[in-house]
Design a protein around this motif. Structure first.
Motif, PDB file in Angstrom:
ATOM      1  N   VAL A 105      71.295  34.037  59.549  1.00  0.00           N
ATOM      2  CA  VAL A 105      71.183  35.422  58.918  1.00  0.00           C
ATOM      3  C   VAL A 105      72.780  35.311  58.548  1.00  0.00           C
ATOM      4  CG1 VAL A 105      71.509  37.648  58.875  1.00  0.00           C
ATOM      5  CG2 VAL A 105      70.142  36.725  60.653  1.00  0.00           C
ATOM      6  N   TYR A 106      73.540  35.041  58.468  1.00  0.00           N
ATOM      7  CA  TYR A 106      75.187  34.773  57.680  1.00  0.00           C
ATOM      8  C   TYR A 106      75.305  34.286  56.938  1.00  0.00           C
ATOM      9  CZ  TYR A 106      75.798  38.037  61.478  1.00  0.00           C
ATOM     10  OH  TYR A 106      75.940  38.899  62.659  1.00  0.00           O
ATOM     11  N   ALA A 107      74.522  32.849  56.547  1.00  0.00           N
ATOM     12  CA  ALA A 107      74.416  31.424  56.054  1.00  0.00           C
ATOM     13  C   ALA A 107      73.779  32.481  55.081  1.00  0.00           C
ATOM     14  CB  ALA A 107      73.605  30.188  56.748  1.00  0.00           C
ATOM     15  N   GLU A 108      72.536  32.826  54.978  1.00  0.00           N
ATOM     16  CA  GLU A 108      71.886  33.646  54.163  1.00  0.00           C
ATOM     17  C   GLU A 108      73.209  34.017  53.256  1.00  0.00           C
ATOM     18  OE1 GLU A 108      69.394  32.636  52.721  1.00  0.00           O
ATOM     19  OE2 GLU A 108      69.619  30.629  54.159  1.00  0.00           O
ATOM     20  N   GLN A 109      73.090  35.147  53.861  1.00  0.00           N
ATOM     21  CA  GLN A 109      74.698  36.431  52.881  1.00  0.00           C
ATOM     22  C   GLN A 109      75.549  35.251  52.471  1.00  0.00           C
ATOM     23  OE1 GLN A 109      76.147  38.680  56.716  1.00  0.00           O
ATOM     24  NE2 GLN A 109      74.181  39.686  56.851  1.00  0.00           N
ATOM     25  N   LEU A 110      75.611  33.971  53.004  1.00  0.00           N
ATOM     26  CA  LEU A 110      76.385  33.529  51.928  1.00  0.00           C
ATOM     27  C   LEU A 110      75.798  32.876  50.513  1.00  0.00           C
ATOM     28  CD1 LEU A 110      79.874  32.003  51.566  1.00  0.00           C
ATOM     29  CD2 LEU A 110      78.692  30.372  53.114  1.00  0.00           C
ATOM     30  N   ASN A 111      74.856  32.674  50.924  1.00  0.00           N
ATOM     31  CA  ASN A 111      73.734  31.810  49.911  1.00  0.00           C
ATOM     32  C   ASN A 111      74.122  32.461  48.757  1.00  0.00           C
ATOM     33  OD1 ASN A 111      73.846  29.398  50.580  1.00  0.00           O
ATOM     34  ND2 ASN A 111      71.746  29.789  52.252  1.00  0.00           N
ATOM     35  N   GLY A 112      73.987  33.926  49.168  1.00  0.00           N
ATOM     36  CA  GLY A 112      73.364  35.367  48.124  1.00  0.00           C
ATOM     37  C   GLY A 112      74.268  35.506  47.982  1.00  0.00           C
ATOM     38  N   ALA A 113      75.556  35.884  47.978  1.00  0.00           N
ATOM     39  CA  ALA A 113      77.227  36.008  48.447  1.00  0.00           C
ATOM     40  C   ALA A 113      77.362  34.821  46.963  1.00  0.00           C
ATOM     41  CB  ALA A 113      78.655  36.449  49.060  1.00  0.00           C
ATOM     42  N   SER A 114      77.380  33.720  47.097  1.00  0.00           N
ATOM     43  CA  SER A 114      77.510  32.679  45.780  1.00  0.00           C
ATOM     44  C   SER A 114      76.872  33.120  45.242  1.00  0.00           C
ATOM     45  CB  SER A 114      77.214  31.412  46.533  1.00  0.00           C
ATOM     46  OG  SER A 114      77.971  30.756  48.147  1.00  0.00           O
ATOM     47  N   SER A 115      75.643  33.112  45.034  1.00  0.00           N
ATOM     48  CA  SER A 115      74.558  33.118  43.947  1.00  0.00           C
ATOM     49  C   SER A 115      75.019  34.679  42.432  1.00  0.00           C
ATOM     50  CB  SER A 115      73.273  33.225  43.803  1.00  0.00           C
ATOM     51  OG  SER A 115      72.956  32.570  45.070  1.00  0.00           O
ATOM     52  N   ASN A 116      75.183  35.915  43.687  1.00  0.00           N
ATOM     53  CA  ASN A 116      76.022  36.390  42.864  1.00  0.00           C
ATOM     54  C   ASN A 116      76.948  36.461  41.748  1.00  0.00           C
ATOM     55  OD1 ASN A 116      74.055  38.170  43.730  1.00  0.00           O
ATOM     56  ND2 ASN A 116      75.397  38.960  45.152  1.00  0.00           N
ATOM     57  N   LYS A 159      84.782  40.568  34.459  1.00  0.00           N
ATOM     58  CA  LYS A 159      86.237  39.746  34.949  1.00  0.00           C
ATOM     59  C   LYS A 159      85.859  40.696  35.995  1.00  0.00           C
ATOM     60  CE  LYS A 159      89.567  39.943  32.611  1.00  0.00           C
ATOM     61  NZ  LYS A 159      90.800  39.813  32.229  1.00  0.00           N
ATOM     62  N   ALA A 160      86.078  41.937  36.490  1.00  0.00           N
ATOM     63  CA  ALA A 160      85.976  42.761  37.975  1.00  0.00           C
ATOM     64  C   ALA A 160      85.190  42.519  38.329  1.00  0.00           C
ATOM     65  CB  ALA A 160      86.248  44.577  37.730  1.00  0.00           C
ATOM     66  N   ALA A 161      84.182  42.629  38.130  1.00  0.00           N
ATOM     67  CA  ALA A 161      82.788  42.167  38.902  1.00  0.00           C
ATOM     68  C   ALA A 161      82.998  40.878  39.638  1.00  0.00           C
ATOM     69  CB  ALA A 161      81.218  42.495  37.900  1.00  0.00           C
ATOM     70  N   LEU A 162      83.205  40.106  39.186  1.00  0.00           N
ATOM     71  CA  LEU A 162      83.719  38.402  39.027  1.00  0.00           C
ATOM     72  C   LEU A 162      84.675  38.543  40.546  1.00  0.00           C
ATOM     73  CD1 LEU A 162      83.362  35.560  39.472  1.00  0.00           C
ATOM     74  CD2 LEU A 162      85.158  35.215  37.181  1.00  0.00           C
ATOM     75  N   ALA A 163      85.169  39.075  40.174  1.00  0.00           N
ATOM     76  CA  ALA A 163      86.320  39.187  41.428  1.00  0.00           C
ATOM     77  C   ALA A 163      85.246  39.761  43.530  1.00  0.00           C
ATOM     78  CB  ALA A 163      87.513  40.022  41.060  1.00  0.00           C
ATOM     79  N   GLN A 164      84.732  40.951  42.711  1.00  0.00           N
ATOM     80  CA  GLN A 164      83.470  41.195  44.222  1.00  0.00           C
ATOM     81  C   GLN A 164      82.751  40.462  43.963  1.00  0.00           C
ATOM     82  OE1 GLN A 164      81.902  44.929  42.015  1.00  0.00           O
ATOM     83  NE2 GLN A 164      83.928  46.240  42.930  1.00  0.00           N
ATOM     84  N   ALA A 165      82.756  40.161  43.286  1.00  0.00           N
ATOM     85  CA  ALA A 165      81.746  38.424  43.919  1.00  0.00           C
ATOM     86  C   ALA A 165      82.238  37.345  44.604  1.00  0.00           C
ATOM     87  CB  ALA A 165      81.158  37.948  42.870  1.00  0.00           C
ATOM     88  N   LYS A 166      83.543  37.138  44.311  1.00  0.00           N
ATOM     89  CA  LYS A 166      84.822  35.853  44.940  1.00  0.00           C
ATOM     90  C   LYS A 166      85.018  36.694  46.763  1.00  0.00           C
ATOM     91  CE  LYS A 166      86.541  33.549  40.733  1.00  0.00           C
ATOM     92  NZ  LYS A 166      87.385  33.731  40.750  1.00  0.00           N
TER      93      LYS A 166
END
Length: 393
Positions: A105-116, A159-166
């Motif tokens: 579950v957490y690996a998929e959450q990481l994949n989703g966050a990386s895509s964002n 840029k702010a959205a990118l910081a949130q995604a990171k």
């Protein structure tokens, strides 16, 4: 009566036979003196003359033992236990894997966050292109500067959205890392209540296990106010800290009455007395390199105190009434009298008396259960040396 008996025997003895027998019994009873109960003298009891000499007294206090570090190992994320890498009672080092929680579950959450994050990065680049395109047009007065300001604002939003995604990627990566539970410190594994396949959570009341660092053990014990005052008066120093430094090493008596091989040192005293119990808590530290002691052990902390002059008597010569310890003293008339005494310390079989007895007085050593004040005894003097030396310390 004797004459009557003689006539009965002479004249017709068979007729008077029953009467003859009765008269004979009466004559024997009259002529025999009455036998009274035997007279018993005073009981013979062993007596010792009390002596005084330099001695080492001991004060003992019940103690509970804890490892220097006791850590509840808890999961940081929820999930099903996939693996358990250790067994109960095993010794582990800091950083060693203990448990594995299903990470899917957490690996998929990481994949989703990386895509964002990738999408946010693309939006930043797109906004940058728009700013670069409008800048020369504004300079040439082809377009108004309002469009350039709008493009720059969109760039800052991107840029702010990118910081949130990171940040989301970092949080997801941390959660993936939390699926592997490692040892925070070195120590012994306690009970493991969960099995593979169990659902665990960071809000569970019960931890995955308890990890105890036991290379050093803490022994917690309490003293009454009177014992605390005695403790302070026995060691030099103006402050409590100085007195603790000057206090000698203490001994740990285990549950089987054996003595732990290593001596300990008192390291801390609680700041105030417990209002309910009237006692103050101490903490002594004992080295435990071999891991013999474990958290949850019990025992007694023993203090040794040197007494220049102490009246020493065997414990078997004493008896207790309510909260008082008493002995029977023997006067010159061999009459006994009970007397309360105050105990300054003890060994396995001896008491050291601070009040109530003086050297040269006599006490009853045994058989006191049937005595009462004022009773007379026949003393059997026993040398004090033979009594005291025969008692193991």
């Amino acid at each position: 009566m004797k004459l009557l008996l003689k006539k009965m025997i002479t004249h017709k003895p068979l007729r008077y036979l029953p009467g003859i027998l009765m008269l004979a019994v009466l004559l024997y009873g009259c002529s025999s003196p009455q036998a009274g109960p035997p007279q018993q003298g005073p009981p013979q009891l062993p007596v010792m003359v009390v002596t005084s000499a330099p001695a080492t007294t001991y004060l003992e206090f019940p103690a509970s033992l804890e490892g220097k570090v006791n850590v509840d190992v808890r999961p940081q994320v929820s999930g099903y236990l996939e693996k358990i890498f250790v067994d109960e009672g095993a010794y582990v080092k800091a950083g060693q894997p203990l448990f594995k929680i299903d990470p899917k579950v957490y690996a998929e959450q990481l994949n989703g966050a990386s895509s964002n994050q990738l999408a946010a990065q693309a939006n930043v680049e797109k906004a940058q292109v728009e700013v670069d395109r409008l800048a020369p047009l504004v300079a040439s007065n082809v377009v108004s500067d309002v469009q350039l300001k709008t493009a720059k604002a969109n760039y800052e939003v991107a840029k702010a959205a990118l910081a949130q995604a990171k940040a989301a990627v970092g949080s997801a990566r941390i959660n993936v890392g939390y699926t592997l539970v490692t040892a925070p410190v070195s120590g012994y594994i306690g009970r493991i209540p969960y099995k593979v396949g169990a659902l665990v959570s960071n809000i569970d009341a019960q931890p995955l296990t308890v990890l105890s660092e036991v290379r050093e053990m803490y022994a917690y014990f309490s003293m009454s106010e009177a014992d605390f005052i005695t403790f302070k008066n026995n060691f030099p120093g103006k402050t409590i800290e100085e007195k603790l430094k000057n206090a000698p090493p203490v001994e740990l008596i285990l549950a089987d009455n054996s003595s732990f091989a290593q001596k300990g040192k008192i390291g801390a005293i609680e700041g105030q007395f417990n209002k309910t119990t009237g006692a103050i808590s101490f903490r002594a530290t004992f080295p435990n390199a071999d891991g013999v002691l474990r958290t949850g052990n019990t025992g007694k902390v023993r203090f040794a105190q040197e007494v220049p002059t102490a009246v020493t008597i065997p414990q078997e010569a004493t008896f207790e009434i309510q909260d008082k310890v008493l002995v029977y003293t023997v006067a010159d008339s061999n009459k006994v009298a009970s007397r309360p005494i105050r105990i300054a310390g003890k060994t396995a079989n001896l008491y050291f008396v601070s009040e109530g007895l003086k050297a040269g007085e006599k006490i009853v050593l045994s058989g006191t259960g049937s005595l009462r004040d004022g009773a007379v005894i026949t003393p059997q003097l026993v040398p004090a040396d033979s009594v005291l030396k025969s008692k193991p310390l």
